[in-house]
Scaffold this active site. Structure first.
Site, short mmCIF file in Angstrom:
data_model
loop_
_atom_site.label_atom_id
_atom_site.label_comp_id
_atom_site.label_asym_id
_atom_site.label_seq_id
_atom_site.Cartn_x
_atom_site.Cartn_y
_atom_site.Cartn_z
N GLY A 66 -5.07 7.89 5.60
CA GLY A 66 -4.16 8.87 6.20
C GLY A 66 -2.92 9.05 5.35
N ARG A 102 -8.86 12.21 12.43
CA ARG A 102 -7.43 12.02 12.70
C ARG A 102 -6.66 13.34 12.65
NH1 ARG A 102 -5.45 6.99 9.21
NH2 ARG A 102 -3.65 7.20 10.58
N SER A 126 6.88 9.07 12.18
CA SER A 126 5.84 9.02 11.15
C SER A 126 6.43 9.17 9.76
CB SER A 126 4.80 10.12 11.38
OG SER A 126 3.95 10.20 10.26
N GLN A 142 4.64 9.18 7.20
CA GLN A 142 3.72 10.04 6.44
C GLN A 142 4.17 11.50 6.55
OE1 GLN A 142 -0.15 9.13 8.02
NE2 GLN A 142 -0.20 7.11 7.09
N ASP A 152 1.93 -1.11 11.91
CA ASP A 152 0.60 -1.56 11.45
C ASP A 152 0.31 -3.01 11.87
OD1 ASP A 152 0.04 0.87 10.29
OD2 ASP A 152 0.88 0.30 8.34
N ARG A 207 2.83 5.98 -3.24
CA ARG A 207 3.98 6.79 -3.65
C ARG A 207 4.22 6.70 -5.15
NH1 ARG A 207 4.20 5.58 1.56
NH2 ARG A 207 5.56 6.68 3.04
N ARG A 214 -7.55 -3.13 9.55
CA ARG A 214 -6.67 -4.09 10.25
C ARG A 214 -7.33 -4.67 11.50
NH1 ARG A 214 -2.48 -3.50 6.89
NH2 ARG A 214 -1.84 -1.39 6.37
N ARG A 246 -6.31 1.89 17.95
CA ARG A 246 -6.14 0.43 17.80
C ARG A 246 -5.93 -0.30 19.12
NH1 ARG A 246 -2.98 0.35 11.93
NH2 ARG A 246 -4.92 0.35 10.74
N LYS A 302 0.83 -1.20 0.00
CA LYS A 302 0.00 0.00 0.00
C LYS A 302 0.87 1.26 0.00
CE LYS A 302 -2.93 0.62 3.57
NZ LYS A 302 -2.62 1.91 4.25
C1 S3P Z 1 2.54 4.74 6.23
C2 S3P Z 1 3.07 5.14 7.42
C3 S3P Z 1 2.54 4.71 8.71
C4 S3P Z 1 1.60 3.53 8.59
C5 S3P Z 1 0.66 3.68 7.44
C6 S3P Z 1 1.42 3.80 6.14
C7 S3P Z 1 3.14 5.25 4.98
O1 S3P Z 1 1.82 5.78 9.28
O2 S3P Z 1 0.90 3.34 9.79
O3 S3P Z 1 -0.22 2.57 7.35
O4 S3P Z 1 2.85 4.69 3.91
O5 S3P Z 1 3.92 6.20 5.07
P1 S3P Z 1 2.53 6.93 10.17
O6 S3P Z 1 3.37 7.73 9.28
O7 S3P Z 1 1.39 7.72 10.75
O8 S3P Z 1 3.30 6.18 11.20
#
Ligand code: S3P
Length: 449
Positions: free
Chosen positions: A101, A129, A174, A176, A327, A33, A403, A358, A28
């Site tokens: 997210g 969130r 993070s 993200q 995750d 990306r 999940r 979670r 994913k």
């Molecule tokens: C992800 C980063 C993680 C992960 C999410 C996918 C990503 O989140 O939990 O399922 O693809 O960058 P966080 O950046 O909030 O840790």
């Protein structure tokens, strides 16, 4: 593509041994990306193995809204014709990222340093969130944001007209946030320097480099420093998306906990920023082996064999491992329920701000099925009942969290009585053919009225 989830209630009951080989859909994180970098590149990006879950499809639709051409051709390949760094057009409508997210945060970063105004929204889970973790540092580039209270969606982002590069230490582990800032840094004069004190998944860094960005990653014992030079041009690439280790975790943990099981899960990345669950399972005494270890598209990859493991022991999972398996804690809790002794998970505050809280969601469902759980703000302890000794018999709420839904279905396959989940539809966000693949292995999953 969608799973057969009507009615939404799904029942998992005691299952015969799982046997066979299972081909897991694309990763994913890498799928999101590849679409976003494809849209920011000049020329064509060809993607094979893209995850066609709802989260990723929402990102594909968003990229079209920004002016990229995104097309799936017969045979399953996807093509993206990008608009170039700084070339995003202003979408005509609100960008709806659904449950994702990753989608919304990465896209916010990708548009933030282009002078366009974009309004983002999502489903009930995503709109609850925190977005401040991304929008606060984006404001340092010169971006303005107008959202609901506590930095929540829906939110409008006014892209910076004359962005300036930033230096920023990401305060929470993070990927993200890190990725959003790197994507924003692409359209900025000068170097954007991001520091992380806990290493998180590095797919953005790897992919930016393969698309031709000038990016330098320096690893120190206590931090990782990433320097991105702005205004590098990205060029369309061929991307082969490997199978998602976070999805593979479900059949693997099912095989470990269901008597007599023996399955093979090919082509799983063992990238150290993603593989913490496998290390943890082995420490617990799981019968896991890595076959045909190799390198593919710059990622270490192996075929994973997972067999029933009758003598699992609870362990303390080190907090510094959390980012590499963030995750996987829900499904780890299912394995922990089938182990002897306590499994202690610390340093996991981030679990409280995922698609659901979670820790809370898992604790509620585990308790209602006869498993004891203690919890605090950033830790939880699952007290194992031993192999095949979870009582079951109850319905678990899934809180719009894929999940959580899959974890409780896996728990029901080894518990003494069935386990129901109230809503299987969220599974479609990351693992659309989960029910079908699990059934093909021998799992006893049935839709309920
Ligand atoms: C992800 C980063 C993680 C992960 C999410 C996918 C990503 O989140 O939990 O399922 O693809 O960058 P966080 O950046 O909030 O840790």
């Amino acid at each position: 593509m969608s799973i057969n989830c009507d009615p939404r209630i799904m029942r998992a009951s005691s299952s015969r041994p799982l046997k066979g080989e299972v081909s897991i859909p694309g990763d994913k994180s890498i799928s999101h990306r590849s679409l976003i970098l494809g849209a920011l590149a000049i020329g064509q990006t060809r993607i094979t193995g893209l995850l066609e879950g709802q989260d990723v499809l929402d990102t594909a639709r968003a990229m079209v809204g920004f002016g990229a051409q995104v097309e799936k051709v017969e045979g399953g390949e996807w093509y993206v014709e990008g608009v170039g760094v700084g070339g995003f057009a202003e979408p005509e409508t609100v960008v709806d990222c659904g449950n994702s997210g990753t989608g919304v945060r990465l896209i916010m970063g990708a548009m933030a340093t282009t002078p366009i105004n974009v309004t983002f929204t999502g489903d009930h889970s995503l709109n609850s969130r925190p977005m401040g973790r991304v929008t606060d540092p984006l404001s340092k580039f010169g971006v303005a944001t107008f959202g609901r209270s506590k930095g929540r969606l829906p939110m409008t982002i006014v892209g910076a007209r004359s962005p300036i590069p930033i230096q920023y230490t990401v305060p929470v582990p993070s990927a993200q946030v890190k990725s959003a800032l790197l994507l924003a840094g692409l359209n900025v004069p000068g170097d954007t320097i991001i520091t992380e004190t806990e290493k998180t998944r590095d797919h953005t860094e790897r992919m930016l480099s393969s698309f031709g960005a000038e990016i330098k990653v320096e690893d120190y014992s206590n931090r990782r420093l990433i320097t991105l030079s702005g205004y590098s041009e990205l060029k369309g690439q061929n991307v082969r998306v490997p199978s998602d280790p976070s999805s593979a975790a479900f059949p693997i943990c099912a095989a470990i906990t269901i008597e007599g099981s023996d399955i093979l899960v090919p082509n799983i990345t063992l990238n150290e920023t993603r593989a913490g669950l496998f290390t943890t399972l082995i420490e617990m005494g799981a019968n896991l082996s890595f076959e045909n270890e190799r390198e593919e598209s710059g990622e270490p990859v192996a075929d994973i064999r997972a067999c029933f493991s009758p003598d699992l022991q609870g362990i303390e999972v080190p907090p510094e491992r959390a980012a590499s398996m963030i995750d996987e804690y829900p499904i780890l809790a299912v394995v922990a329920a089938n182990a002897s002794g306590e499994t202690k998970m610390r340093g996991v505050r981030e679990l409280r701000v995922k698609e659901s809280d979670r820790i809370d969601a898992m604790a509620k469902g585990l308790r209602s099925n006869g498993v004891s759980v203690d919890e605090g703000e950033d830790w939880w302890i699952v007290k194992g009942n031993g192999a095949g000794s979870v009582k079951g018999g109850s319905t678990c709420q899934t809180f719009l969290d894929h999940r959580i839904a899959m974890s409780f279905l896996i728990l029901g396959l080894s518990s003494q009585k069935y386990i129901d989940i109230d809503d299987c539809s969220p599974i479609n966000t990351s693992f659309p053919n989960f029910i079908q693949l699990m059934r093909e292995l021998g799992a006893n999953l049935e839709a309920r009225g």
